[in-house]
Enzyme design. Structure first.
Site, PDB file in Angstrom:
ATOM      1  N   GLY A  98       0.810  -1.211   0.000  1.00 43.03           N
ATOM      2  CA  GLY A  98       0.000   0.000   0.000  1.00 43.03           C
ATOM      3  C   GLY A  98       0.843   1.259   0.000  1.00 43.03           C
ATOM      4  O   GLY A  98       1.923   1.307   0.601  1.00 43.03           O
ATOM      5  N   GLY A 142      26.725  -6.895  17.415  1.00 41.07           N
ATOM      6  CA  GLY A 142      25.660  -6.258  18.178  1.00 41.07           C
ATOM      7  C   GLY A 142      25.230  -7.107  19.355  1.00 41.07           C
ATOM      8  O   GLY A 142      24.721  -8.221  19.179  1.00 41.07           O
ATOM      9  N   GLY A 145      20.761 -10.238  18.652  1.00 39.26           N
ATOM     10  CA  GLY A 145      22.057 -10.876  18.536  1.00 39.26           C
ATOM     11  C   GLY A 145      22.292 -11.925  19.601  1.00 39.26           C
ATOM     12  O   GLY A 145      22.808 -13.016  19.313  1.00 39.26           O
ATOM     13  N   ALA A 165       6.635  -6.198  19.754  1.00 42.58           N
ATOM     14  CA  ALA A 165       5.364  -6.642  19.194  1.00 42.58           C
ATOM     15  C   ALA A 165       4.204  -6.332  20.120  1.00 42.58           C
ATOM     16  O   ALA A 165       3.123  -5.909  19.665  1.00 42.58           O
ATOM     17  CB  ALA A 165       5.431  -8.147  18.914  1.00 42.58           C
ATOM     18  N   HIS A 172       4.148 -22.107  47.288  1.00 46.70           N
ATOM     19  CA  HIS A 172       5.443 -22.721  47.602  1.00 46.70           C
ATOM     20  C   HIS A 172       5.417 -24.188  47.199  1.00 46.70           C
ATOM     21  O   HIS A 172       4.441 -24.881  47.460  1.00 46.70           O
ATOM     22  CB  HIS A 172       5.727 -22.605  49.098  1.00 46.70           C
ATOM     23  CG  HIS A 172       6.968 -23.335  49.531  1.00 46.70           C
ATOM     24  ND1 HIS A 172       8.230 -22.825  49.332  1.00 46.70           N
ATOM     25  CD2 HIS A 172       7.126 -24.556  50.119  1.00 46.70           C
ATOM     26  CE1 HIS A 172       9.115 -23.683  49.795  1.00 46.70           C
ATOM     27  NE2 HIS A 172       8.467 -24.751  50.284  1.00 46.70           N
TER      28      HIS A 172
END
Length: 514
Positions: A161, A228, A233, A369, A493
């Site tokens: 688009g 990186g 990475g 995201a 627990h």
């Protein structure tokens, strides 16, 4: 209404308003009749005026389209990939997590069961089957989104688009041919992001790869360099290290994970180093080029200027991501752009052009995201005249290595810089009974609270299940809770989440088990 971190003082304790009024949520928004059944051919859609056109079918765009359909709007989603889900589902979050989990299981079987009295001989990895599982996971989820589009009557248009006006989108089909135009009262730009290139190291997606290429290597490299030391990475480096690669991470800065709480980053790096990952920090990349069946990479120490050449099988370039906004016609329509190709929006996610909105990686904020999804829901509610809301102070971030790293809110360095009086509460998993039983004791939980009120300002976790555990911290911060509120909440627990409770106790008093 809290919209951006700068808009809210750290001491603010009020509960943000709900994302939408309950009464309004139960009353469908009737801009027009439901759109007809989802279509693939633009010719069917061209005679409609949509209430919303979403450009991009990723984790921001497709939830926005579904939400609009649920509210009774006529909506179209234009996606050029040929499959819904965006980078996250197709070549990002989901396939990488499939590989991370599979490789973790392999490493445990090959090396990690000894303490439990389990020995396995001749454990091997079948890379083709591992990749087959990854692909099956992705295709199943992408087809699931198409099913949701049909369910909520979203017109799915496969193509690219481009805005030709504030209400018109021209579409180029998947073969690059002109497919006509569609019109809408509102346009939401949700085009996401793409890997940031590193000019001295040209990518071919075979030997010099981005995350996309790293997800589909045909064989396990003997040696790999990751450029990186950020989320992508370290995740992908972990996958291939577990499968047998010798992985070296080259980072220009003097630390890994820029922006992360420094204590947490150091703890995380120690864990990765113990696993066998090597680091060259404070090092810049001079040049990378194909050499025979591998790559020759020249790096230089920032402090001394000394250069060395690394001969490896694969180089992963993972220096970050940049907004995908070129070729969308934004400047032609008059949309104001920000730094690095971002689209400028206000607190309601509106651009400066009426009727055009933007969300996700192509605007400011963390490229996550789940942040995009929150914005996708909020922008549709805002278009409908409701009160869409995103609390940017409560967006978690997770690195899905082992141990995982999960954070939300402020770091200790940010609080110091802002001059905030804060308290720290910590609890190590070495002192947690479930972690010891599971032989999963790397890491800690760290709370940062406002000293005067106890209000939680940040939560940082290094743990095998940090990505799940952080949700408790996000919820606590969303409701303006104090560390004492969390500490006085009963936790089952034995669970690793007890460390969360005890770190909260340490922020205002003392933990019991440390």
């Amino acid at each position: 209404r809290r919209v951006a971190p700068a808009a809210v003082p750290l001491g603010f304790g009020g509960r943000p308003p709900p994302r939408m009024l309950a009464v309004a949520a139960r009353r469908p928004f009737r801009l027009g009749a439901f759109a007809s059944a989802a279509v693939r051919r633009l010719s069917t859609a061209a005679d409609k005026e949509y209430d919303i056109i979403v450009i991009g079918g990723g984790p921001g765009g497709y939830p926005a389209a579904i939400k609009a359909g649920q509210m009774g709007m006529k909506v179209a989603c234009v996606e050029f990939r040929g499959a819904l889900g965006g980078t996250c589902l197709n070549v990002g979050c989901i396939p990488s997590k499939a590989l991370l989990h599979s490789s973790h299981l392999y490493e445990e079987a090959a090396h990690g069961w000894g303490p439990h009295g389990i020995q396995a001989d001749n454990v091997r990895i079948e890379l083709d089957k591992l990749m087959e599982h990854k692909t099956k996971t992705v295709t199943g989820l992408t087809s699931g989104i198409e099913g949701l589009f049909k369910k909520y009557k979203v017109d799915y248009i496969k193509g690219k688009g481009k805005l030709t006006s504030a209400s018109t989108v021209a579409v180029t089909d998947l073969e690059g041919k002109d497919a006509g135009s569609i019109t809408g009262k509102n346009i939401v730009i949700a085009t996401g992001s793409q890997p940031t290139p590193l000019p001295p190291v040209p990518v071919d997606e075979e030997k010099i790869v981005t995350s996309t290429g790293a997800l589909k290597l045909a064989s396990i490299p003997k040696k790999m360099v990751v450029i990186g030391a950020g989320v992508i990475g370290l995740e992908m480096g972990s996958v291939w290290r577990r499968l047998g690669s010798e992985v070296t991470v080259v980072e220009f800065l003097d630390r890994i994970c820029p922006g992360m709480d420094n204590e947490i980053a150091k703890t995380f790096q120690r864990s990765l180093t113990k696993q066998g990952m090597k680091f060259k920090l404070n090092t810049k990349v001079v040049e990378g080029k194909r050499s025979g069946d591998g790559v020759s990479l020249t790096v230089e120490a920032n402090k001394t200027g000394k250069q060395e050449t690394l001969d490896v099988d694969v180089v992963l370039v993972a220096i970050g991501r940049m907004p995908y906004t070129e070729g969308l016609g934004l400047e032609d329509v008059g949309i104001k752009m920000g730094p690095r190709g971002t689209i400028e929006v206000n607190d309601e996610l509106k651009t400066n052009v009426p009727g055009v909105w933007a969300i996700g990686d192509c605007i400011r904020g963390p490229m996550l995201a789940h942040k995009a999804e929150e914005e996708g829901i909020a922008v549709v509610e805002n278009i409908a005249g409701l009160h869409g809301h995103v609390n940017y102070d409560c967006i978690p971030g997770v690195i899905y290595t082992h141990p995982e790293v999960a954070t939300v809110g402020k770091t200790e360095e940010e609080l110091k810089e802002a001059g905030v009086q804060y308290s720290v509460g910590k609890f190590p998993f070495m002192a947690n009974s479930r972690a010891r039983a599971n032989v999963n004791t790397d890491g800690l939980v760290k709370f940062l609270t406002e000293t005067s009120t106890g209000k939680i300002l940040g939560v940082h976790i290094v743990a095998g299940n940090a990505g799940e555990m952080i949700a408790e911290g996000v919820l606590a911060m969303e409701y303006g809770a104090s560390a004492e509120d969390v500490a006085r909440t009963c936790h089952a627990h034995p669970t690793m989440s007890e460390a969360f409770k005890e770190a909260a106790m340490d922020a205002y008093d003392k933990p019991i088990h440390f």
